[in-house]
Design an enzyme around this catalytic site. Structure first.
Site, PDB file in Angstrom:
ATOM      1  N   ASP A  35      10.202 -13.940   7.171  1.00 49.94           N
ATOM      2  CA  ASP A  35       9.510 -12.960   7.998  1.00 49.94           C
ATOM      3  C   ASP A  35      10.006 -13.113   9.438  1.00 49.94           C
ATOM      4  O   ASP A  35      10.041 -14.228   9.961  1.00 49.94           O
ATOM      5  CB  ASP A  35       7.992 -13.206   7.913  1.00 49.94           C
ATOM      6  N   VAL A 100       4.184  -2.597   6.324  1.00 47.56           N
ATOM      7  CA  VAL A 100       5.426  -2.190   5.644  1.00 47.56           C
ATOM      8  C   VAL A 100       5.040  -1.819   4.208  1.00 47.56           C
ATOM      9  O   VAL A 100       4.448  -2.638   3.485  1.00 47.56           O
ATOM     10  CB  VAL A 100       6.482  -3.320   5.654  1.00 47.56           C
ATOM     11  N   HIS A 104       4.753  -6.614  -1.121  1.00 48.41           N
ATOM     12  CA  HIS A 104       5.264  -7.942  -0.778  1.00 48.41           C
ATOM     13  C   HIS A 104       4.121  -8.935  -0.669  1.00 48.41           C
ATOM     14  O   HIS A 104       2.972  -8.548  -0.425  1.00 48.41           O
ATOM     15  CB  HIS A 104       6.053  -7.913   0.535  1.00 48.41           C
ATOM     16  N   HIS A 106       3.045 -12.605   1.262  1.00 47.82           N
ATOM     17  CA  HIS A 106       3.337 -13.561   2.336  1.00 47.82           C
ATOM     18  C   HIS A 106       3.083 -14.982   1.828  1.00 47.82           C
ATOM     19  O   HIS A 106       2.033 -15.243   1.233  1.00 47.82           O
ATOM     20  CB  HIS A 106       2.392 -13.340   3.522  1.00 47.82           C
TER      21      HIS A 106
HETATM   22  P1  5GP Z   1       2.441  -6.385   6.082  1.00 44.26           P
HETATM   23  O1  5GP Z   1       1.689  -6.130   7.344  1.00 44.26           O
HETATM   24  O2  5GP Z   1       2.998  -5.077   5.592  1.00 44.26           O
HETATM   25  O3  5GP Z   1       1.700  -7.158   5.055  1.00 44.26           O
HETATM   26  O4  5GP Z   1       3.622  -7.352   6.472  1.00 44.26           O
HETATM   27  C1  5GP Z   1       4.855  -6.936   6.913  1.00 44.26           C
HETATM   28  C2  5GP Z   1       5.550  -8.173   7.428  1.00 44.26           C
HETATM   29  O5  5GP Z   1       6.899  -7.840   7.601  1.00 44.26           O
HETATM   30  C3  5GP Z   1       5.032  -8.668   8.774  1.00 44.26           C
HETATM   31  O6  5GP Z   1       4.623 -10.024   8.627  1.00 44.26           O
HETATM   32  C4  5GP Z   1       6.216  -8.529   9.709  1.00 44.26           C
HETATM   33  O7  5GP Z   1       6.325  -9.601  10.597  1.00 44.26           O
HETATM   34  C5  5GP Z   1       7.384  -8.474   8.759  1.00 44.26           C
HETATM   35  N1  5GP Z   1       8.502  -7.641   9.191  1.00 44.26           N
HETATM   36  C6  5GP Z   1       8.443  -6.448   9.830  1.00 44.26           C
HETATM   37  N2  5GP Z   1       9.684  -5.951  10.026  1.00 44.26           N
HETATM   38  C7  5GP Z   1      10.541  -6.854   9.471  1.00 44.26           C
HETATM   39  C8  5GP Z   1      11.964  -6.884   9.358  1.00 44.26           C
HETATM   40  O8  5GP Z   1      12.698  -6.007   9.798  1.00 44.26           O
HETATM   41  N3  5GP Z   1      12.499  -7.968   8.718  1.00 44.26           N
HETATM   42  C9  5GP Z   1      11.725  -8.983   8.211  1.00 44.26           C
HETATM   43  N4  5GP Z   1      12.355  -9.976   7.613  1.00 44.26           N
HETATM   44  N5  5GP Z   1      10.383  -8.976   8.323  1.00 44.26           N
HETATM   45  C10 5GP Z   1       9.797  -7.931   8.940  1.00 44.26           C
END
Ligand code: 5GP
Length: 142
Positions: A35, A100, A104, A106
């Protein structure tokens, strides 16, 4: 009605190799990478290759392979960083904190007395992500 899956989302681009990532694991069904805004040292994302927005629209066949890799990565990050525990998180739709829209999970190593940093907070330095990814790859390989 739930929104449709958008193949232009950032994780779909990472899966297609259109955007770089620090990959630590890949098999036929699942990829894991660092991340970029980690909530703790070694924060890793485990992502199925099959397209779905989140758990609400995923094919149930996705979860076996996905959570097999979640366990592998959890064991590896605990070893790689000598962590005291591991937090597993998964968000569904904006109200839950999802940002996103490709399913996924974490995986965040945890240390006694160290709180999680904010979700989608500060970008980590690429060299730190690379070093942490190397430690996880090494732990996964042994
Ligand atoms: P969500 O909020 O959708 O559960 O988590 C999305 C995660 O993706 C966040 O923890 C954020 O830091 C991570 N993230 C956002 N953009 C990118 C990216 O371009 N590359 C990577 N590797 N992680 C990302």
């Amino acid at each position: 009605m739930a929104e449709a899956y958008d193949p232009g989302n950032i994780f779909a681009k990472i899966l297609r190799g259109e955007i770089p990532s620090q990959r630590v694991y890949e098999d036929d069904a699942v990829v894991a990478f660092m991340d970029v805004m980690p909530q703790g040292t070694g924060h890793t994302l485990v992502v199925p290759k099959a397209p779905s927005r989140n758990i609400l629209d995923a094919d149930p066949a996705t979860f076996g392979p996905l959570f097999g890799v979640v366990q592998k990565v959890a064991v590896a990050v605990k070893k790689a960083f000598d962590a005291d525990g591991v937090t597993i998180m998964q968000f569904n739709e904006p109200a839950s904190g999802q940002t996103v829209y490709h399913l996924h999970v974490h995986v965040v190593p945890r240390f006694e007395g160290v709180p999680l940093k904010p979700h989608s907070g500060q970008m980590e330095k690429p060299e730190v992500l690379a070093e942490n990814a190397n430690k996880i790859r090494a732990a996964l390989g042994s």
